[in-house]
Design an enzyme around this catalytic site. Structure first.
Site, short mmCIF file in Angstrom:
data_model
loop_
_atom_site.label_atom_id
_atom_site.label_comp_id
_atom_site.label_asym_id
_atom_site.label_seq_id
_atom_site.Cartn_x
_atom_site.Cartn_y
_atom_site.Cartn_z
N ASN A 116 0.88 -1.17 0.00
CA ASN A 116 0.00 0.00 0.00
C ASN A 116 0.92 1.22 0.00
OD1 ASN A 116 -1.83 2.00 0.49
ND2 ASN A 116 -2.57 1.17 2.44
N ARG A 172 -2.73 -2.14 -3.24
CA ARG A 172 -3.89 -1.28 -3.07
C ARG A 172 -3.75 -0.12 -4.08
NH1 ARG A 172 -5.87 1.51 2.46
NH2 ARG A 172 -7.87 2.19 1.66
N HIS A 185 -12.62 3.49 0.16
CA HIS A 185 -12.59 2.51 1.26
C HIS A 185 -13.27 1.20 0.86
CE1 HIS A 185 -12.20 6.12 4.17
NE2 HIS A 185 -11.02 5.52 4.08
N ARG A 223 -9.08 16.30 7.00
CA ARG A 223 -9.88 16.72 5.82
C ARG A 223 -11.26 17.18 6.28
NH1 ARG A 223 -9.14 11.09 2.77
NH2 ARG A 223 -7.60 10.52 4.34
N GLU A 282 -8.14 -4.68 5.53
CA GLU A 282 -7.99 -4.45 4.08
C GLU A 282 -6.83 -5.25 3.50
OE1 GLU A 282 -8.08 -0.57 5.67
OE2 GLU A 282 -9.05 0.23 3.87
#
Ligand code: ADP
Length: 405
Positions: A9, A94, A182, A242, A380
């Site tokens: 990732n 990913r 996601h 964010r 994940e």
């Protein structure tokens, strides 16, 4: 020596990796996880084994590890040395953006890389870094199977009303759409529902992935029908740094009145807003929960308020709600946040079981609660490893048949 799958990732400032051993019946077991973080600033390679033991902790100067390909090269050197020179049997990556057409994990080829490059402008902070290690491996080991697993794929079957912005159609055609992200986390949770939450598995469920990035997914019968994230991972819920949902007029204001450039606005929206900007204290929920400052309290109140109001939006998209799932760093660990959210969702039939929630139970609504809420840890990395192994096995089926014939 067991066969292994490497999961990568790669982000803008770190390359994270995990090694899974392939056991009997293709069971996957994580052997190691690590990351080379601080790329271009304070590079540090850190990895732990399956028992949590430290395998490496090494630092470099900023000039020695200036970019993602160099960082990946160092990580691979460490993995090689650690694995006695053996290569993994496959690598899963990913990749944040699969655009409109990549609806499933895909085996990497030169042509696939070419098809993924045009999405760089859609995710300039993530996509080029995700692709960098893929290209390095593809050049050095063209026969090593690599699989790209996308954060967007799980959402690609949204109805058109959830996929469009009300802007002229040419922009939609060139890719300005509500993608949702996601997806690998949501897919993993969807796979866990039958075992952990059978009573809501085929119902209308919201999964809240609340980590340093945060979003929610509306699932009907375990398929995504809408998400709070849109064109980029900036939309929807407020996050660590964010802002979440923001009137586009604010961006115009920043340009016209503050004279900010596109790059400055990008940095501002990704790094300086959210819980960090609101509280002026920290982007980490642990710090905010521990603080007695009114701004910290307000930032958390705002976070909970937005989760609750966007739950209303997604419940409307599904025509009601049967279940809610909390996952990721905040969702899995922050009991006071879960309690505050469920109290706000009482009108939708969620009756909080305060004791179960405080004790970290899997089901945190009462037995008679009309709607059920669960806490399910996400994974994940394992999802990517599974996709990668499946792609490998699917590829080798014809070979086996040939051999049998
Ligand atoms: P990512 O994988 O996106 O970096 P995680 O899913 O690991 O993010 O979530 C990280 C966030 O989870 C942290 O920033 C912190 O706010 C929150 N978190 C982690 N542990 C706890 C905890 N024990 N209590 C409250 N919040 C926590």
């Amino acid at each position: 020596m067991s066969e292994t799958i490497l999961v990568v990732n790669a982000g803008s400032s770190s390359v994270k990796f995990q090694v899974f051993a392939v056991g009997p019946y293709d069971q996957l077991e994580r052997r190691m996880r690590g990351q080379l973080e601080g790329i271009g600033t304070h590079p540090r390679l850190f990895a732990r084994g399956s028992a949590g033991e430290t395998l490496v902790d090494q630092r470099w100067s900023a000039q020695e590890i200036p970019d993602v390909p160099t960082a990946f090269g160092e990580a691979v050197s460490f993995l090689r040395a650690h694995g006695n020179g053996e290569l993994p049997i496959a690598i899963g990556h990913r990749v944040v953006h699969g655009g409109p057409d990549f609806t499933a994990p895909t085996i990497v080829s030169g042509e696939v890389i070419k098809k993924l490059e045009p999405f760089i402008p859609l995710a300039p902070l993530h996509q080029p870094n995700n692709l960098a290690p893929i290209k390095v491996i593809h050049e050095k080991h063209p026969h090593l199977l690599q699989v790209a697993c996308f954060d967007t794929s799980f959402h690609r079957k949204h109805p058109a009303v959830a996929d469009y912005y009300a802007i002229p159609d040419e922009l939609h055609t060139e890719g300005v759409r509500r993608y949702g992200f996601h997806g690998l986390s949501y897919e993993y949770i969807a796979g866990q529902l039958p075992d952990i939450a059978p009573e809501i598995t085929s119902g209308r469920v919201i999964v809240a992935h609340l980590g340093s990035g945060a979003s929610m997914c509306a699932m009907v019968d375990r398929k995504s029908i809408d998400s709070t994230m849109g064109f980029t991972a900036l939309d929807g819920l407020p996050m660590g740094t964010r802002p979440g949902q923001l009137d586009a007029g604010v961006v115009i204001y920043l340009m016209q009145q503050k004279g900010m450039s596109a790059d400055e606005i990008e940095r501002f929206l990704y790094k300086d807003c959210g819980l960090k900007g609101l509280s002026g204290i920290s982007n980490d929920v642990r710090d905010l929960l521990a603080s007695s400052e009114p701004r910290a309290k307000f930032a958390l109140e705002y976070f909970v308020y937005r989760i609750a109001t966007l739950t209303g939006m997604l419940a409307a998209a599904m025509g009601g709600i049967d279940g809610f799932v909390f996952t990721a760093g905040i969702g899995e660990n922050a009991a006071p946040i879960r309690a505050a959210v469920l109290q706000r969702l009482a009108w939708l039939g969620f009756d909080l079981d305060a004791e179960a929630n405080a004790a970290g139970a899997s089901r945190i609504t009462t037995k008679n609660s009309p709607a059920a809420c669960f806490v399910i840890p996400t994974n994940e990395g394992l999802m990517i490893a599974r996709h990668t192994l499946n792609a490998l096995r699917a590829q080798s089926i014809p070979l086996r048949e040939e051999k049998l014939a």
